[in-house]
Design an enzyme around this catalytic site. Structure first.
Site, PDB file in Angstrom:
ATOM      1  N   SER A 182       0.447  -1.275  -0.505  1.00 33.15           N
ATOM      2  CA  SER A 182      -0.001  -0.191  -0.087  1.00 33.15           C
ATOM      3  C   SER A 182       0.636   1.163  -0.307  1.00 33.15           C
ATOM      4  CB  SER A 182      -0.986   0.082   1.301  1.00 33.15           C
ATOM      5  OG  SER A 182       0.126   0.182   2.240  1.00 33.15           O
ATOM      6  N   LYS A 216       1.004   4.271   6.915  1.00 28.68           N
ATOM      7  CA  LYS A 216      -0.164   4.470   5.915  1.00 28.68           C
ATOM      8  C   LYS A 216       0.635   6.512   6.399  1.00 28.68           C
ATOM      9  CE  LYS A 216      -2.420   1.453   4.371  1.00 28.68           C
ATOM     10  NZ  LYS A 216      -2.239   0.861   4.590  1.00 28.68           N
TER      11      LYS A 216
END
Length: 199
Positions: free
Chosen positions: A120, A157
């Site tokens: 990701s 993230k």
């Protein structure tokens, strides 16, 4: 080691070169003569280098300056795995360490590593199998990459705090952000570097 002033760095470089060329260290008078200083002025620079950890010396011996070998790397603990995806179960502490360059860290703080699983964060050049180096901290500015725990899962993230919500944004155009209540998440570390091993 503390940062040197420009003049202190020049004195240190002179000491290094002098030792390489002569096999022994310069005296205070040698340093003073080279830099056109008084002996007292040269002595002040030598004391500063000693206090900052770059040299050691015996004040009773005029040629006793020794260079301190700088540590180039340190070992930090690897505390498990971190998801670069939708999150994986809370990491477990494992008995493993990884060597990282000293220049990767700065100042005081606790540092640890986690091994990445998932893709990701590929647009931030973080890929599956990388080790992310994190500084342990519980608050982080918006836009920074962080290790975050939510729903007992940990993920890597880009972090954005918006009022009572937190948005965890992947660096992968094919994946969507994770939005959750601010009270339900916990920042555990800020990304400071990446280690990658090639097979």
């Amino acid at each position: 080691m503390k940062k040197l002033t420009e003049k202190q760095q020049k004195v240190l470089d002179f000491i290094k070169n002098y030792i390489q060329q002569n096999g022994y260290s310069p005296s205070i008078r040698d340093i003073a003569k080279h830099f056109k200083l008084t002996p007292r002025g040269a002595h002040i620079h030598v004391i500063a280098l000693e206090k900052k950890g770059y040299i050691t010396r015996n004040p009773k011996n005029s040629r006793s300056i020794s260079l301190v070998k700088r540590q180039e790397s340190i070992l930090i603990p690897v505390k498990g795995k971190i998801s670069a995806g939708m999150g994986i179960e809370m990491f477990e502490i494992v008995d493993e360490e990884i060597e990282i360059p000293v220049r990767m860290i700065s100042g005081f703080g606790n540092y640890f590593a986690l091994k990445v699983e998932g893709n990701s964060m590929i647009d931030a050049h973080i890929i599956n199998g990388d080790y992310v180096i994190l500084k342990k901290q519980y608050r982080i500015p918006n836009g920074q990459i962080a290790a975050v725990v939510f729903d007992n899962k940990v993920t890597l993230k880009r972090f954005y705090h918006k009022k009572d919500k937190v948005e965890l944004v992947p660096e992968n155009k094919d994946m969507n952000p994770i939005v959750c209540d601010a009270k339900d998440i916990k920042v555990i570390g800020k990304l400071v570097g990446i280690i990658r091993f090639y097979e």
